[in-house]
Each structure stands twice: as C-alpha cells, then as structure tokens.
Design an enzyme around this catalytic site. Structure first.
Site, PDB file in Angstrom:
ATOM      1  N   ARG A  35      50.369 -56.249   7.113  1.00  0.00           N
ATOM      2  CA  ARG A  35      49.782 -55.637   5.900  1.00  0.00           C
ATOM      3  C   ARG A  35      48.297 -56.003   5.757  1.00  0.00           C
ATOM      4  NH1 ARG A  35      54.110 -53.946   7.501  1.00  0.00           N
ATOM      5  NH2 ARG A  35      55.914 -53.645   6.136  1.00  0.00           N
ATOM      6  N   LEU A  73      44.771 -63.201   1.848  1.00  0.00           N
ATOM      7  CA  LEU A  73      44.768 -64.340   2.772  1.00  0.00           C
ATOM      8  C   LEU A  73      46.044 -64.371   3.610  1.00  0.00           C
ATOM      9  CD1 LEU A  73      43.499 -67.214   3.434  1.00  0.00           C
ATOM     10  CD2 LEU A  73      45.035 -68.085   1.670  1.00  0.00           C
ATOM     11  N   LEU A  75      48.861 -66.029   4.633  1.00  0.00           N
ATOM     12  CA  LEU A  75      49.517 -67.212   4.061  1.00  0.00           C
ATOM     13  C   LEU A  75      50.082 -68.119   5.147  1.00  0.00           C
ATOM     14  CD1 LEU A  75      51.182 -65.382   1.037  1.00  0.00           C
ATOM     15  CD2 LEU A  75      49.241 -66.961   0.945  1.00  0.00           C
ATOM     16  N   GLY A 118      42.958 -62.084  -1.577  1.00  0.00           N
ATOM     17  CA  GLY A 118      41.731 -61.995  -0.791  1.00  0.00           C
ATOM     18  C   GLY A 118      41.352 -60.562  -0.444  1.00  0.00           C
ATOM     19  N   GLU A 121      39.286 -59.631  -3.244  1.00  0.00           N
ATOM     20  CA  GLU A 121      37.996 -60.327  -3.123  1.00  0.00           C
ATOM     21  C   GLU A 121      37.098 -59.622  -2.100  1.00  0.00           C
ATOM     22  OE1 GLU A 121      39.883 -64.291  -2.415  1.00  0.00           O
ATOM     23  OE2 GLU A 121      38.547 -64.945  -4.017  1.00  0.00           O
ATOM     24  N   GLU A 141      47.730 -65.440  -6.613  1.00  0.00           N
ATOM     25  CA  GLU A 141      47.459 -66.828  -6.234  1.00  0.00           C
ATOM     26  C   GLU A 141      48.277 -67.813  -7.071  1.00  0.00           C
ATOM     27  OE1 GLU A 141      45.280 -64.448  -6.178  1.00  0.00           O
ATOM     28  OE2 GLU A 141      43.819 -64.758  -4.576  1.00  0.00           O
ATOM     29  N   ARG A 144      51.641 -68.444  -5.901  1.00  0.00           N
ATOM     30  CA  ARG A 144      51.713 -69.084  -4.572  1.00  0.00           C
ATOM     31  C   ARG A 144      51.233 -70.535  -4.632  1.00  0.00           C
ATOM     32  NH1 ARG A 144      54.496 -64.951  -3.079  1.00  0.00           N
ATOM     33  NH2 ARG A 144      53.390 -63.013  -2.719  1.00  0.00           N
ATOM     34  N   GLY A 149      39.605 -67.962  -3.390  1.00  0.00           N
ATOM     35  CA  GLY A 149      38.792 -68.758  -2.456  1.00  0.00           C
ATOM     36  C   GLY A 149      37.754 -67.913  -1.753  1.00  0.00           C
TER      37      GLY A 149
END
Ligand code: 1HE
Length: 267
Positions: A35, A73, A75, A118, A121, A141, A144, A149
């Site tokens: 993804r 991100l 993970l 992310g 972001e 986030e 999790r 970040g």
C-alpha cells in the site's frame, strides 16, 4: 524546451517509478503490495528524484500506484529503531520533504484511497493537492503508539489548524475526500481516475509561469508568511523588485500590453 516523453533514469529503488512528459516529471510510488508504505529506501529515493531532476523539468507530479496513495511509514521498519535512531530517522524525513517543499520545482500531489500518517505528511509537502473521490485522510499514529515524524506537526496545522490535527490524532477519525476539500487539505476534488490528468494539467500551467515567479512563490511566500510583518513587507518588496527586473518579466509584460499575452478569463 524539452518535449521528451520517457522514463527518467534517476537510479531510483524499485518502489518508485519516474517518467517525464515534456517539462513535467512524474514520480509514482510503486509498492502497491504494501500500500505504498514508505520505507527508508523509498524515502531516500523520493529525495533523489527531487534533487536530481533534469534542469529543464519545470514541475513535478507525485502519485501512488494501486488502490491507495500511501499507507504512511513502513511500520515493519519501526520496530528495529531505538530513540536515538528514531530522531535521526525523523530528521531524514524532514530533509527529504524539505527537498520537495523547498526544492527545484513546484510539486502537485495526486491523491486517491488512503492518504494516512506519513502519506499525508508527504502530500502536505507538495505545493498543490488534487484528490480523487476515493481519497480518505487519517493520522493513526496515536493508535500505533507513535507520533508524527515527517514534518506533519509543522505542515498540517498550517493547512487545517492545530485543533483539527489534534482531533484527527486523538480520535483516529478519517476525513473523506469531500471533507478534505472543504477544510483545505486538497485544492481540487475530481472524480476517480481523473486525478493524474488534472495533476498534469496543473503542472503544465505551473510550468508555463516564469521560473523566477515560481521560485518566489515556492521559496519566498511561505517564509514571508511566517515572518513578522515588517520583515515580510521588506522581503516581499525585494523579491518583487528582483522578479520584475528579469528579462522574462519585461517580455511577458510587453506581450500583454501589445495584446499578445493571455487575459485572465472567468471560467
Ligand atoms: C503495511 C503498511 C504500513 C499496509 N507499513 N506494511 N500507517 C498506518 O497505520 C496504516 C496501516 N495500513 C492500513 O491501515 C491499511 O493497510 C490500509 C487502510 C492502508 C490499506 O488496507 P488494505 O486492506 O488495502 O491492505 P492491507 O491488507 O491492510 O495491507 C496489505 C499489505 O500491506 C499487508 O502486508 P502483507 O504482507 O500481509 O500482504 C500490510 O501489512 C502491508 N501494509 N500498510 C507496513 N504502513 C514519519 S512518521 C509517520 C508515522 C506514520 O506514518 S503512522 C501511520 C502508519
């Protein structure tokens, strides 16, 4: 003016694809099996793309392959980092996304499906966002056990306000494409499948501007907006003077006055 349509050989990882269409460069996140999760290799590839674009590329488009723009991100990589490495990792994302926001050319992000963590972001570092109807936004986030970040706590409040970012993160809610358009996450909302064409249309429009004006818009405008008004006015007047002094500005103004320039028309 380059008119080439071709693959761009920028030595990118397999999770990214790059091509150019004339003056436009297109970067595709190409890890749909995950993804378009952003692992280190991909993030560094994004930096490579934005820092090594050929000089005659005038605007960029970034999009995702598969059902989603990006799940954020990776993970899987996170579990391997301690605090010190976490700081360095986040700073690396900052550097890369700054290379987009304050890079060589304006960037248009074409969004669809999940634009989360992310991924959001990354989208926020682009200058223009086009969202297809399938788009949804989230910042998971909190659920999790981590935090933003990739510059999201700086860029996202400037787009939609601290209060909305806080609520998104605390409650884990998602915004639909329509809600994202209403609150200013996207600039354009288009039907599913129409995002890339719209992104390229906007990128071509951007590419037709004087490069120095685009430079001022990308580099000076956001800094002026962050400065105290007195410094802002001074910086604005200096930037305006430099831009208007260019040969390109002189030609474009003359073209208009001699009836060759485009008029601003109501749509
Ligand atoms: C992943 C990731 C990922 C999918 N890292 N592997 N981001 C998130 O918390 C979002 C996590 N992902 C999801 O919620 C869902 O995957 C999606 C809603 C995006 C898509 O759902 P779906 O049903 O299409 O796909 P899937 O079955 O969940 O995932 C397909 C595969 O991608 C699966 O791996 P597989 O080996 O089992 O096939 C998933 O594990 C994998 N995958 N997303 C790693 N994110 C700089 S700080 C930024 C902080 C953040 O970004 S936090 C937000 C992280």
């Amino acid at each position: 003016m380059a008119k080439t349509n071709s693959r761009l050989a920028l030595n990118l990882p397999t999770s990214l694809k790059a091509e150019r269409r004339g003056e436009i460069a297109i970067l595709t996140l190409a890890r749909p099996q995950k993804r378009n999760a952003l692992d280190d290799e991909t993030i560094l590839g994004v930096e490579r793309f934005f820092t090594t674009l050929p000089a005659d590329v005038r605007a960029a488009v970034i999009r995702g392959e598969g059902e989603h723009f990006s799940s954020g991100l990776d993970l899987g990589e996170l579990t391997r980092r301690d605090a010190a490495e976490g700081v360095q990792h986040s700073r690396m994302w900052h550097r890369v996304f700054d290379a987009i926001q304050f890079g060589k050319v304006p960037a248009v992000a074409v969004l669809h499906g999940a634009v989360v963590g992310g991924g959001l972001e990354l989208a926020a570092a682009a200058h223009i966002r086009v969202a297809e109807r399938s788009t949804y936004y989230a910042l998971p986030e909190g659920s999790r056990g981590i935090f933003l970040g990739g510059g999201g706590s700086v860029r996202l409040p400037r787009l939609i306000g601290v209060s909305r970012v806080m609520e998104l993160m605390l409650t884990g809610r998602t915004y639909s494409a329509q809600e994202g358009q209403t609150i200013g996450l996207s600039h354009h909302l288009v039907k599913n499948g129409a995002g890339l064409a719209k992104g390229i249309e906007l990128a071509r429009q951007i590419a037709s501007n004087a490069p120095l004006s685009n430079y001022a818009i990308m580099q000076a405008l956001p800094r002026i907006a962050e400065s105290d008004p007195a410094s802002g006015y001074l910086a604005e007047s200096l930037m305006a003077a430099v831009a208007q002094d260019s040969a390109e500005a002189k030609t474009r103004l003359k073209d208009f006055l001699e009836k060759r320039g485009k008029k601003v028309l109501k749509r």
